[in-house]
Design a protein around this motif. Sequence first.
Motif, PDB file in Angstrom:
ATOM      1  N   UNK A 100     -24.458 -46.393   7.480  1.00  0.00           N
ATOM      2  CA  UNK A 100     -24.030 -45.708   8.697  1.00  0.00           C
ATOM      3  C   UNK A 100     -24.320 -44.211   8.560  1.00  0.00           C
ATOM      4  N   UNK A 101     -23.796 -43.418   9.485  1.00  0.00           N
ATOM      5  CA  UNK A 101     -24.050 -41.976   9.476  1.00  0.00           C
ATOM      6  C   UNK A 101     -23.590 -41.349   8.170  1.00  0.00           C
ATOM      7  N   UNK A 102     -22.402 -41.719   7.718  1.00  0.00           N
ATOM      8  CA  UNK A 102     -21.871 -41.151   6.469  1.00  0.00           C
ATOM      9  C   UNK A 102     -22.795 -41.458   5.293  1.00  0.00           C
ATOM     10  N   UNK A 103     -23.268 -42.677   5.228  1.00  0.00           N
ATOM     11  CA  UNK A 103     -24.161 -43.056   4.130  1.00  0.00           C
ATOM     12  C   UNK A 103     -25.445 -42.235   4.167  1.00  0.00           C
ATOM     13  N   UNK A 104     -25.964 -42.036   5.390  1.00  0.00           N
ATOM     14  CA  UNK A 104     -27.197 -41.260   5.504  1.00  0.00           C
ATOM     15  C   UNK A 104     -26.959 -39.821   5.043  1.00  0.00           C
ATOM     16  N   UNK A 105     -25.891 -39.198   5.529  1.00  0.00           N
ATOM     17  CA  UNK A 105     -25.601 -37.812   5.145  1.00  0.00           C
ATOM     18  C   UNK A 105     -25.425 -37.697   3.640  1.00  0.00           C
ATOM     19  N   UNK A 106     -24.727 -38.652   3.056  1.00  0.00           N
ATOM     20  CA  UNK A 106     -24.451 -38.594   1.620  1.00  0.00           C
ATOM     21  C   UNK A 106     -25.697 -38.736   0.750  1.00  0.00           C
ATOM     22  N   UNK A 107     -26.769 -39.248   1.322  1.00  0.00           N
ATOM     23  CA  UNK A 107     -28.038 -39.316   0.579  1.00  0.00           C
ATOM     24  C   UNK A 107     -28.549 -37.923   0.260  1.00  0.00           C
ATOM     25  N   UNK A 108     -28.231 -36.952   1.129  1.00  0.00           N
ATOM     26  CA  UNK A 108     -28.786 -35.603   0.995  1.00  0.00           C
ATOM     27  C   UNK A 108     -27.739 -34.534   0.705  1.00  0.00           C
ATOM     28  N   UNK A 109     -26.467 -34.807   0.976  1.00  0.00           N
ATOM     29  CA  UNK A 109     -25.428 -33.780   0.885  1.00  0.00           C
ATOM     30  C   UNK A 109     -25.085 -33.445  -0.563  1.00  0.00           C
ATOM     31  N   UNK A 110     -24.939 -32.159  -0.839  1.00  0.00           N
ATOM     32  CA  UNK A 110     -24.530 -31.745  -2.190  1.00  0.00           C
ATOM     33  C   UNK A 110     -23.051 -32.034  -2.409  1.00  0.00           C
ATOM     34  N   UNK A 111     -22.241 -31.975  -1.322  1.00  0.00           N
ATOM     35  CA  UNK A 111     -20.837 -32.417  -1.366  1.00  0.00           C
ATOM     36  C   UNK A 111     -20.743 -33.675  -0.508  1.00  0.00           C
ATOM     37  N   UNK A 112     -20.266 -34.762  -1.088  1.00  0.00           N
ATOM     38  CA  UNK A 112     -20.262 -36.041  -0.389  1.00  0.00           C
ATOM     39  C   UNK A 112     -19.080 -36.159   0.576  1.00  0.00           C
ATOM     40  N   UNK A 113     -19.290 -36.892   1.647  1.00  0.00           N
ATOM     41  CA  UNK A 113     -18.197 -37.214   2.568  1.00  0.00           C
ATOM     42  C   UNK A 113     -17.444 -38.393   1.994  1.00  0.00           C
ATOM     43  N   UNK A 114     -16.155 -38.171   1.677  1.00  0.00           N
ATOM     44  CA  UNK A 114     -15.357 -39.243   1.086  1.00  0.00           C
ATOM     45  C   UNK A 114     -13.987 -39.315   1.772  1.00  0.00           C
ATOM     46  N   UNK A 115     -13.004 -38.607   1.221  1.00  0.00           N
ATOM     47  CA  UNK A 115     -11.644 -38.717   1.747  1.00  0.00           C
ATOM     48  C   UNK A 115     -11.134 -37.380   2.285  1.00  0.00           C
ATOM     49  N   UNK A 116     -12.029 -36.582   2.853  1.00  0.00           N
ATOM     50  CA  UNK A 116     -11.600 -35.304   3.421  1.00  0.00           C
ATOM     51  C   UNK A 116     -10.605 -35.551   4.556  1.00  0.00           C
ATOM     52  N   UNK A 117      -9.583 -34.730   4.614  1.00  0.00           N
ATOM     53  CA  UNK A 117      -8.515 -34.950   5.599  1.00  0.00           C
ATOM     54  C   UNK A 117      -8.886 -34.438   6.988  1.00  0.00           C
ATOM     55  N   UNK A 118      -9.757 -33.443   7.061  1.00  0.00           N
ATOM     56  CA  UNK A 118     -10.130 -32.860   8.356  1.00  0.00           C
ATOM     57  C   UNK A 118     -11.588 -33.183   8.659  1.00  0.00           C
ATOM     58  N   UNK A 119     -11.804 -33.897   9.774  1.00  0.00           N
ATOM     59  CA  UNK A 119     -13.168 -34.293  10.138  1.00  0.00           C
ATOM     60  C   UNK A 119     -13.404 -34.060  11.624  1.00  0.00           C
ATOM     61  N   UNK A 120     -14.625 -33.696  11.974  1.00  0.00           N
ATOM     62  CA  UNK A 120     -14.961 -33.461  13.378  1.00  0.00           C
ATOM     63  C   UNK A 120     -16.398 -33.020  13.525  1.00  0.00           C
TER      64      UNK A 120
END
Length: 236
Positions: A206-226
Amino acid sequence: MKTPLYITILITLLYTQVYSQTNFDHSTWDQALLLNVSEEGKVDYNGFMRDSSQLYKYFKQLSQNPPQENWSREEKLAYWINAYNAYTIKLVIDSYPLKSIKDLEDPWGKKFFKIKNEWHSLGDLEHKILRKFGDPRIHFAINCASFSCPVVWNRAYTGSNVNEALDTQAEKFINDPTRNTITNEVVKISKIFTWYKKDFKVNGGDVKDFINRYASVKIEKQSKKGYKEYDWSLNE
């Protein structure tokens, strides 16, 4: 036995013809980009207007040499990305000065350029051609002349560099804090990821998986999202 000169010339001409049919020369566009786009992707629209003869030479090349069946996928992809970005520049300079591409009437629906005698809009290139390649990285290569868009690369895409360049553009965009904020506490991503959400669902992810392929900080359990507000001001 020595090959007769006329046979050598014939072979050279045939090779040149075949090569030219499968490889588009983007050097005119490459030179225009080097002269008028900074390393940071800021566009000198006045510069493009001063060099308009080169730009219109490239438009003529695009119009007269659309992709052929025997072109590689990479050659076709590079052609259409360059065409999208070049005609976006044309759209802006035809009405320059302006503060935003959205000040224009129907900028992505307006059919204002011809390729092989057929009128096209930027929307045609994006939705009917580029998105059908099934490669979401194109969204980081085509530019909507606005600050929140991915930056314009100041080189031309070619069949030989397009795959590496698309990875570089994706990584650059995702890790650019002015366009995406991804920290251990906060995730605020570009609206590109919601506008084209289905394009990023590749290989079962999904979108998160795609972003995490390139992101230096991964999207995981961040409390604030938007999502970030999109800045449509001109990228000059």
